[in-house]
Design a protein around this motif. Structure first.
Motif, short mmCIF file in Angstrom:
data_model
loop_
_atom_site.label_atom_id
_atom_site.label_comp_id
_atom_site.label_asym_id
_atom_site.label_seq_id
_atom_site.Cartn_x
_atom_site.Cartn_y
_atom_site.Cartn_z
N TYR A 68 12.23 -2.83 -5.52
CA TYR A 68 11.87 -3.71 -4.42
C TYR A 68 10.84 -4.75 -4.86
O TYR A 68 10.91 -5.92 -4.49
N ARG A 69 9.88 -4.33 -5.65
CA ARG A 69 8.88 -5.27 -6.14
C ARG A 69 9.52 -6.35 -7.02
O ARG A 69 9.21 -7.54 -6.89
N ALA A 87 -2.43 -2.95 -10.68
CA ALA A 87 -1.03 -2.53 -10.70
C ALA A 87 -0.69 -1.66 -9.50
O ALA A 87 0.47 -1.57 -9.11
N SER A 88 -1.69 -1.03 -8.88
CA SER A 88 -1.43 -0.16 -7.74
C SER A 88 -0.87 -0.94 -6.56
O SER A 88 -0.19 -0.36 -5.70
N ARG A 89 -1.14 -2.23 -6.47
CA ARG A 89 -0.55 -3.09 -5.44
C ARG A 89 0.26 -4.21 -6.08
O ARG A 89 0.43 -5.29 -5.53
N THR A 116 4.25 -7.38 -15.57
CA THR A 116 5.36 -7.96 -14.82
C THR A 116 5.54 -7.20 -13.50
O THR A 116 5.15 -6.03 -13.38
N PRO A 117 6.14 -7.84 -12.51
CA PRO A 117 6.32 -7.17 -11.22
C PRO A 117 7.08 -5.86 -11.35
O PRO A 117 8.10 -5.78 -12.05
N GLY A 118 6.57 -4.85 -10.71
CA GLY A 118 7.21 -3.55 -10.73
C GLY A 118 6.96 -2.72 -11.97
O GLY A 118 7.41 -1.58 -12.06
N SER A 119 6.24 -3.27 -12.94
CA SER A 119 6.03 -2.55 -14.20
C SER A 119 5.00 -1.43 -14.08
O SER A 119 5.01 -0.49 -14.86
N ARG A 176 6.36 -0.81 1.70
CA ARG A 176 5.17 -1.02 0.88
C ARG A 176 5.29 -2.31 0.08
O ARG A 176 4.36 -3.12 0.05
N ALA A 177 6.44 -2.52 -0.55
CA ALA A 177 6.64 -3.75 -1.32
C ALA A 177 6.59 -4.97 -0.41
O ALA A 177 6.03 -6.02 -0.78
#
Length: 570
Positions: free
Chosen positions: A222-223, A105-107, A71-74, A286-287
Motif C-alpha cells: 500500500y505504501r 521509517a515507522s511512518r 524508498t517507500p515501503g522499505s 494506515r498507509a
C-alpha cells in the motif's frame, strides 16, 4: 466501484511524528522552478499537499527520502527532522508559522501536520526543507470565518483515478485553473490491482503499470502504490495548487469491501490466500493516513483507530460532510440467479442492514439538521439516487454492471453496492429531510465512472412533482477508470446513447446522464444556487489530450430540483 475482469471473476490526531512551533532553520526563498527546489527533488520526490481547510488551520503533507535506501515501503532509513514554513507570500518574506517535524521509517518517512494560528479565507504558501534542500512550494487556502457569508465557493470534483487506465489529464485540467477554493476527491484515489488486471478499455491494456507488480495486500504494498501515484506530475501539480478534501471508496483497500470482508479478498494463508481481511484493511488505512493530507480521528471504539467521516464548514454558506460508506456497511446482498424478486426486495430493504453504520447515520442527520450553513453538501462515495435498469437490453446488462455495480443479470432495479442495496438507510435519511423540512441538501458523488444530475424523490415509484424532492445529487465522471463505451469497445455516443435514453425514460428524477466520458467537474455554490459543470477529456491514452466543457446543471435554493444551464461558471 465494482469491476469485472477476465478470466477470473474476483470483483473488482495525526499519526506519528512531532511538530514544533519554533527552531526551524531558515529556508531559502524559492518557487517550484528554482534551483533550490530542483535540488530538493532529491529528498522530496513525492510532492507536497494540503487538505481539510478550516478557518484557522490546514493540514500540510510531504514525504522525505533521506537516503537512497529509504524508498517507500522499505522500512529502511534513519529518524530525521524536516523543517517546514508557512508564509503569506510565495517569496517567503512574510513567514507566519515554522517548525520541525520528526519522521522515520515507522511512518514511511511521511510528514503530516496540522498548521494552526492562521487567518480565515486567506491564501498561504508552504514548503519543507531537509539538509539545505527545499521542496517545491505548495499553496493552500483557509476556510471562511464561522460567521461570514462568502459570495461563492468553488470546488474541483474528481473520483476514480486508475493509473493503469490512462494519464491524469483531468488533474492537469484542474491544476491549470486559478478560480478554485479546494478540490473534493470522492474516492478511488488509487487502485489495488496488479498489472494486467484492470487497465484501459475492454482489453485491459496497461497504459502505465502498477508498482509493486502485484495486487497490494501488505503494508509495504500500500505504501509503494501510494508513492507511485504521488510521483505523477499532474497529480503533484494539483496537490500543490489547492487544498484537498477527500474520502475513500473501496479500491483504497480492495474492491467491493464491507465491514468484515470484500469481494476482492481471499481469506486464509497459502499461495492463494490473502490473510485476514481486517488486518489488510488496517494496513491500507494506515498507509492512507500516512500518505494523504487528511485528518483522521483516532478512536479506539472504531476498532481500527481511524475515523474518516467529518465536517468542514465554510462560513454560513456551506458545510461539507464527508461520508465513509465502506468501513461500517453490512455485506452487499447476493443477487445471483435464481434469487426470487420478493426475497431480494426484502433483503435490500431490511432495517437491520446498514450502509453508514448507526453512529455515522446519527452524525449525518445532525449534519443535515444544522440551521447554518445554508447548503448541506454531502461528500458521497456511492450514488444515493434510486436507479432502475429493468428496461435495458439484455446484452448490455453485463457492461453496465461493470461500470455501475452489482446489477443482477435479469435487469432487476437494484445496484446493491450503492444506496439502492441499503434502501432502509436511504429511507431514513430522506425521511429525516422531509420531517425536519430541510432545504438545500446536495449530495456530490463519485464511484460510477459517469456523469449524472438527479433529484431525490421521496417516493421512488412516483413521477416527480413540485416539492417531492429531498434534494439533489450531482455525480462526477471518472478521471480514468473505464466507463460503458470502454467496456463494450463501441464508439462514443453509440451504445451508450441507447442505455442513457432507456434509463432516463424509466427514471424521471434523473435529468442528465453521460456514460461515455472521463474528466472532472466544478461545483460552484452561491446563496441563490449550486451549479455543477462537467468537463471531459479526449483519449486517456494520450498524455497531451485536450479538455472541454460538456454540460452544466444547477439547483436553485429551496427547490430540490435540477435545471439545465447554458454555460459553465466564470
Amino acid at each position: 466501484m465494482s469491476t469485472l475482469r477476465s478470466p477470473l471473476r474476483r470483483r473488482t490526531v495525526l499519526a506519528g511524528g512531532t511538530a514544533a512551533g519554533a527552531g526551524a532553520a531558515a529556508l531559502v526563498a524559492t518557487s517550484p522552478a528554482d534551483a533550490a527546489s530542483v535540488a530538493g527533488s532529491r529528498y522530496f520526490k513525492h510532492g507536497v499537499a494540503s487538505g481539510d481547510p478550516e478557518p484557522d488551520r490546514v493540514v500540510i503533507w510531504t514525504r522525505v527520502t533521506p537516503t537512497a535506501a529509504s524508498t517507500p515501503g522499505s522500512g529502511k532509513g534513519p529518524k530525521v527532522d524536516v523543517a517546514w514554513e508557512v508564509s503569506k507570500d510565495r517569496t517567503f518574506r512574510t513567514i507566519v508559522r515554522r517548525g520541525t517535524f520528526a519522521t522515520s521509517a515507522s511512518r514511511d518517512h511521511t510528514v503530516k501536520l496540522d498548521v494552526g494560528g492562521l487567518k480565515p479565507a486567506t491564501w498561504y504558501f508552504y514548503r519543507f526543507s531537509y539538509r539545505g534542500s527545499v521542496s517545491r512550494v505548495g499553496r493552500m487556502r483557509t476556510a471562511p470565518a464561522a460567521g461570514s457569508t462568502p459570495g461563492h465557493l468553488r470546488f474541483g470534483v474528481v473520483s476514480c483515478a486508475n493509473l493503469q487506465a490512462g494519464w491524469f489529464t483531468a488533474y492537469r485540467g484542474l491544476a491549470k485553473r486559478d478560480d478554485l477554493h479546494a478540490v473534493l476527491h470522492l474516492g478511488d484515489y488509487l487502485y489495488e490491482y496488479a498489472p494486467g488486471q484492470y487497465g484501459y478499455g475492454s482489453d485491459n491494456v496497461d497504459i502505465r503499470k502498477h508498482q509493486p507488480a502485484r495486487e497490494m495486500v501488505s503494508l509495504a504494498d500500500y505504501r509503494q502504490r501510494h508513492a507511485q501515484y504521488k510521483r505523477d506530475a499532474d497529480l503533484q501539480d494539483l496537490h500543490a495548487k489547492y487544498p484537498w478534501i477527500i474520502t475513500w471508496d473501496d479500491h483504497e483497500v480492495t474492491n467491493d469491501q464491507w465491514k468484515d470482508g470484500a469481494e476482492n479478498h481471499t481469506p486464509g494463508g497459502g499461495r492463494s490466500g490473502e490473510g485476514n481481511y481486517l488486518q489488510r484493511r488496517a494496513r491500507a488505512h494506515r498507509a492512507y493516513d500516512e500518505w494523504m493530507p487528511v485528518r483522521m480521528d483516532a478512536t479506539a471504539a472504531l476498532g481500527d483507530g481511524a475515523r474518516l467521516y467529518r465536517r468542514l464548514t465554510f462560513g454560513t454558506l456551506a458545510e461539507i460532510s464527508m461520508l465513509d460508506l465502506r468501513t461500517y456497511r453490512d455485506e452487499q446482498v447476493q443477487t445471483a440467479l435464481p434469487t426470487p424478486v420478493p426475497a431480494l426486495e426484502a433483503e435490500v430493504s431490511d432495517p437491520d442492514r446498514t450502509l453508514l453504520g448507526r453512529r455515522q447515520m446519527r452524525w449525518l442527520k445532525e449534519s443535515l439538521s444544522r440551521q447554518r450553513p445554508q447548503w448541506k453538501i454531502i461528500g458521497n462515495p456511492v450514488m444515493i439516487a434510486p436507479v432502475t435498469f429493468a428496461a435495458v437490453p439484455q446484452d448490455l446488462l453485463a457492461p453496465i454492471n461493470d461500470v455501475t455495480g452489482l446489477l443482477p443479470d435479469d435487469g432487476l432495479p437494484y445496484n446493491v453496492d450503492q444506496w439502492d442495496g441499503y434502501t432502509d438507510d436511504r429511507r431514513e435519511v430522506l425521511a429525516h429531510i422531509r420531517d425536519h423540512q430541510i432545504k438545500d441538501a446536495l449530495f456530490v458523488t463519485g464511484d460510477i465512472h459517469s456523469g449524472w444530475a438527479c433529484e431525490l424523490p421521496y417516493d421512488v415509484g412516483a413521477d416527480p412533482v413540485v416539492g417531492d424532492s429531498a434534494g439533489v445529487e450531482f455525480v462526477c465522471s471518472s478521471v480514468t477508470s473505464n466507463n460503458l463505451k470502454d467496456i463494450t469497445g463501441t464508439p462514443p455516443r453509440t451504445t451508450s446513447v441507447v442505455v442513457e435514453q432507456v434509463i432516463l425514460a424509466n427514471n424521471q428524477h434523473i435529468k442528465y446522464l453521460n456514460f461515455d466520458d472521463h474528466g472532472f467537474s466544478v461545483l460552484d455554490v452561491t446563496a441563490k444556487r449550486a451549479q455543477m459543470d462537467w468537463f471531459i477529456i479526449g483519449d486517456r491514452a494520450d498524455k497531451q489530450t485536450t479538455v472541454r466543457h460538456t454540460a452544466s446543471f444547477a439547483t436553485r435554493t429551496g427547490t430540490g430540483k435540477v435545471v439545465r444551464v447554458d454555460r459553465p461558471v466564470r
